[in-house]
Design an enzyme around this catalytic site. Structure first.
Site, PDB file in Angstrom:
ATOM      1  N   ILE A 108       0.843  -1.196   0.000  1.00  0.00           N
ATOM      2  CA  ILE A 108       0.000   0.000   0.000  1.00  0.00           C
ATOM      3  C   ILE A 108       0.879   1.245   0.000  1.00  0.00           C
ATOM      4  O   ILE A 108       1.756   1.390   0.853  1.00  0.00           O
ATOM      5  CB  ILE A 108      -0.907   0.019   1.251  1.00  0.00           C
ATOM      6  CG1 ILE A 108      -1.704  -1.287   1.351  1.00  0.00           C
ATOM      7  CG2 ILE A 108      -1.816   1.244   1.239  1.00  0.00           C
ATOM      8  CD1 ILE A 108      -2.270  -1.559   2.735  1.00  0.00           C
ATOM      9  N   CYS A 109       0.629   2.127  -0.920  1.00  0.00           N
ATOM     10  CA  CYS A 109       1.352   3.392  -0.989  1.00  0.00           C
ATOM     11  C   CYS A 109       0.543   4.426  -0.196  1.00  0.00           C
ATOM     12  O   CYS A 109      -0.336   5.096  -0.730  1.00  0.00           O
ATOM     13  CB  CYS A 109       1.516   3.810  -2.445  1.00  0.00           C
ATOM     14  SG  CYS A 109       2.503   5.297  -2.657  1.00  0.00           S
ATOM     15  N   LEU A 110       0.819   4.488   1.103  1.00  0.00           N
ATOM     16  CA  LEU A 110       0.133   5.411   2.010  1.00  0.00           C
ATOM     17  C   LEU A 110       1.168   5.896   3.014  1.00  0.00           C
ATOM     18  O   LEU A 110       1.714   5.097   3.780  1.00  0.00           O
ATOM     19  CB  LEU A 110      -1.027   4.693   2.711  1.00  0.00           C
ATOM     20  CG  LEU A 110      -1.856   5.524   3.687  1.00  0.00           C
ATOM     21  CD1 LEU A 110      -2.583   6.663   2.965  1.00  0.00           C
ATOM     22  CD2 LEU A 110      -2.852   4.640   4.423  1.00  0.00           C
TER      23      LEU A 110
END
Length: 158
Positions: free
Chosen positions: A95-97
């Site tokens: 997840i790109c968060l």
């Protein structure tokens, strides 16, 4: 711990914090999330349902949250084991968060991470993988931890 041979045992501070978060979760779970029962405090499996009236309505996803030895001073590793099609979620579940990486704060909890992920999903309007999905996944073979990845947060609108 079974299944966590590469992980170091939780520090006393981490174990106490997680026990507190687990108790709070059991009393007030975030809406739409269900933690699957397990004996392993260091690895949580969390089911999540797509929010009604979003492009994920009726869909079911699963997160795996692994807590490091020095949680909450260090962010947990959070991945989708059943990843949705989303511009910030890779096909390997990473997840790109930013709050999972350089913007992590010890004030964040599993519940606040879940709420952020739900918001990220609910505000999305296009079911697609990140543009660099294939290259990223190829570079992450051998089960590489997403926290070892140098993320380039190319879109802060989601």
């Amino acid at each position: 711990m079974a299944g966590s041979s590469q992980q170091k045992a939780l520090s006393r501070i981490a174990a106490n914090r997680l026990q507190k978060e687990l108790t709070e979760w059991q009393l007030h779970p975030p809406t739409g999330f269900n933690r699957k029962p397990t004996d392993d405090l260091q690895r949580w499996i969390i089911a999540l349902d797509g929010v009604p009236d979003t492009i994920y309505a009726g869909e079911h996803f699963e997160l795996q949250v692994e807590f490091p030895e020095h949680y909450p001073m260090e962010a947990p590793q959070v991945i989708f084991t059943k990843p949705p099609l989303h511009p910030h979620i890779y096909s390997n579940g990473h997840i790109c968060l930013d709050i999972l990486y350089e913007a992590w704060s010890p004030a964040l909890t599993v519940s606040s991470i879940c709420i952020s992920l739900l918001s990220m999903l609910s505000s999305n309007t296009v079911k697609e993988r990140p543009p660099d999905n294939d290259r990223y996944v190829r570079n992450c073979k051998n089960g590489r931890n997403p926290k070892d990845t140098k993320w380039w947060f190319h879109d802060d609108k989601v």
